[in-house]
Design an enzyme around this catalytic site. Structure first.
Site, PDB file in Angstrom:
ATOM      1  N   TYR A 151       0.564  -1.109   0.227  1.00 10.60           N
ATOM      2  CA  TYR A 151      -0.017  -0.319  -0.094  1.00 10.60           C
ATOM      3  C   TYR A 151       1.128   1.524   0.022  1.00 10.60           C
ATOM      4  O   TYR A 151       0.333   2.323  -0.925  1.00 10.60           O
ATOM      5  CB  TYR A 151      -1.247   0.461   1.114  1.00 10.60           C
ATOM      6  CG  TYR A 151      -1.956   1.185   1.417  1.00 10.60           C
ATOM      7  CD1 TYR A 151      -3.065   0.969   0.873  1.00 10.60           C
ATOM      8  CD2 TYR A 151      -1.831   2.695   1.881  1.00 10.60           C
ATOM      9  CE1 TYR A 151      -3.778   1.699   0.928  1.00 10.60           C
ATOM     10  CE2 TYR A 151      -2.681   2.926   2.270  1.00 10.60           C
ATOM     11  CZ  TYR A 151      -4.148   3.093   1.396  1.00 10.60           C
ATOM     12  OH  TYR A 151      -4.894   4.325   1.715  1.00 10.60           O
ATOM     13  N   LYS A 155       0.775   4.211  -3.496  1.00 10.46           N
ATOM     14  CA  LYS A 155       0.674   5.744  -2.553  1.00 10.46           C
ATOM     15  C   LYS A 155       1.623   6.707  -2.684  1.00 10.46           C
ATOM     16  O   LYS A 155       1.224   7.347  -3.380  1.00 10.46           O
ATOM     17  CB  LYS A 155       0.231   5.210  -1.162  1.00 10.46           C
ATOM     18  CG  LYS A 155      -1.236   5.026  -0.970  1.00 10.46           C
ATOM     19  CD  LYS A 155      -2.328   5.435  -2.211  1.00 10.46           C
ATOM     20  CE  LYS A 155      -4.197   5.137  -1.691  1.00 10.46           C
ATOM     21  NZ  LYS A 155      -4.611   5.332  -2.400  1.00 10.46           N
TER      22      LYS A 155
END
Length: 250
Positions: A151, A155
């Site tokens: 993640y 991002k």
């Protein structure tokens, strides 16, 4: 004047739903996109109940054909999307030594590939209009977060993607900016608490200790930031990352 059209991905609930409702309140027609069109129905109903116009769209943003078809349908049935909010995302958290290749690939596909495919399809409408706004959702996790190697990498990639689009598309009247939420009260935050083996209330209390404003964020806090980037008045703001986290972010 004909209302401009915005397209928001991952808009069935949480941040995406709040963004869709806010853009509708700002006067945009809104394409409300989620994995299944029926999941977007509640957001569409809320917009229509407030006097706005919206369309439920179902698509897997990581699928090339799905993404292109969703943008085309939005253009045909609602209007060419000149605002795109890339919000769709998933979590597959876990320590690096436990993380499967599938967990890594799934997160990269939805966050990064999905943003790429949706933007590539939508930018043609913005270029034709000579005006466009792309807002990508990153996270404070882009700076690193235990148990979120996939993640965090996705991002962080969104931020590089944003800055590159700003350079490439600015001359066409299109700005690209990024919002990086902190701890926002959504289903994802609840899932993070579950992963840690504690209640949401305990998890939120721990987070609040490190947030200067003394609370976790709400989806509407993020929607307000997106609303600014989508305005005409934000025409000279391009390639920026705005952390909405209740305090300074290193």
């Amino acid at each position: 004047m004909t209302a401009r059209t915005a397209l928001v991905t991952g808009a069935a609930r949480g941040i995406g739903a709040a963004v869709a409702r806010r853009l509708a309140a700002d006067g945009f027609q809104v394409g409300v996109l989620d994995l299944r069109a029926e999941d977007a129905a509640a957001t569409v109903a809320a917009i229509e109940a407030s006097g706005g116009r919206a369309l439920a769209l179902g698509a897997d943003v990581s699928d090339e054909a799905d993404a292109a078809a969703a943008v085309a349908r939005c253009a045909d049935e609602l209007g060419p999307p000149v605002v795109l909010v890339n919000n769709a995302g998933i979590l597959r958290d876990g320590a690096l030594f436990k993380m499967s290749t599938t967990d890594w690939d799934d997160v990269m596909s939805v966050h990064l590939r999905g943003a790429f495919l949706m933007t590539r399809a939508a930018q043609a409408h913005m270029t034709a209009a000579g005006w466009g706004r792309i807002v990508n959702l990153s996270s404070i996790s882009a700076l690193g977060n235990r148990g979120q190697a996939n993640y965090a990498a996705a991002k962080a990639g969104i931020q590089g993607f944003t800055k590159t689009l700003a350079i490439e598309l600015g001359k066409f009247g299109i700005t690209t900016n990024c919002v990086g939420p902190g701890y926002i009260e959504t289903d994802m935050l609840t899932l993070t608490a579950e992963r840690m083996g504690i209640s949401y209330e305990e998890f939120a209390a721990r987070m609040i200790e490190g947030i200067p404003v003394g609370r976790v964020g709400q989806p509407d806090d993020i929607a307000s930031a997106v609303s600014f980037f989508a305005r005409d008045e934000a025409a000279f703001v391009n390639g920026q990352v705005l952390y909405v986290a209740g305090g300074p972010v290193d």
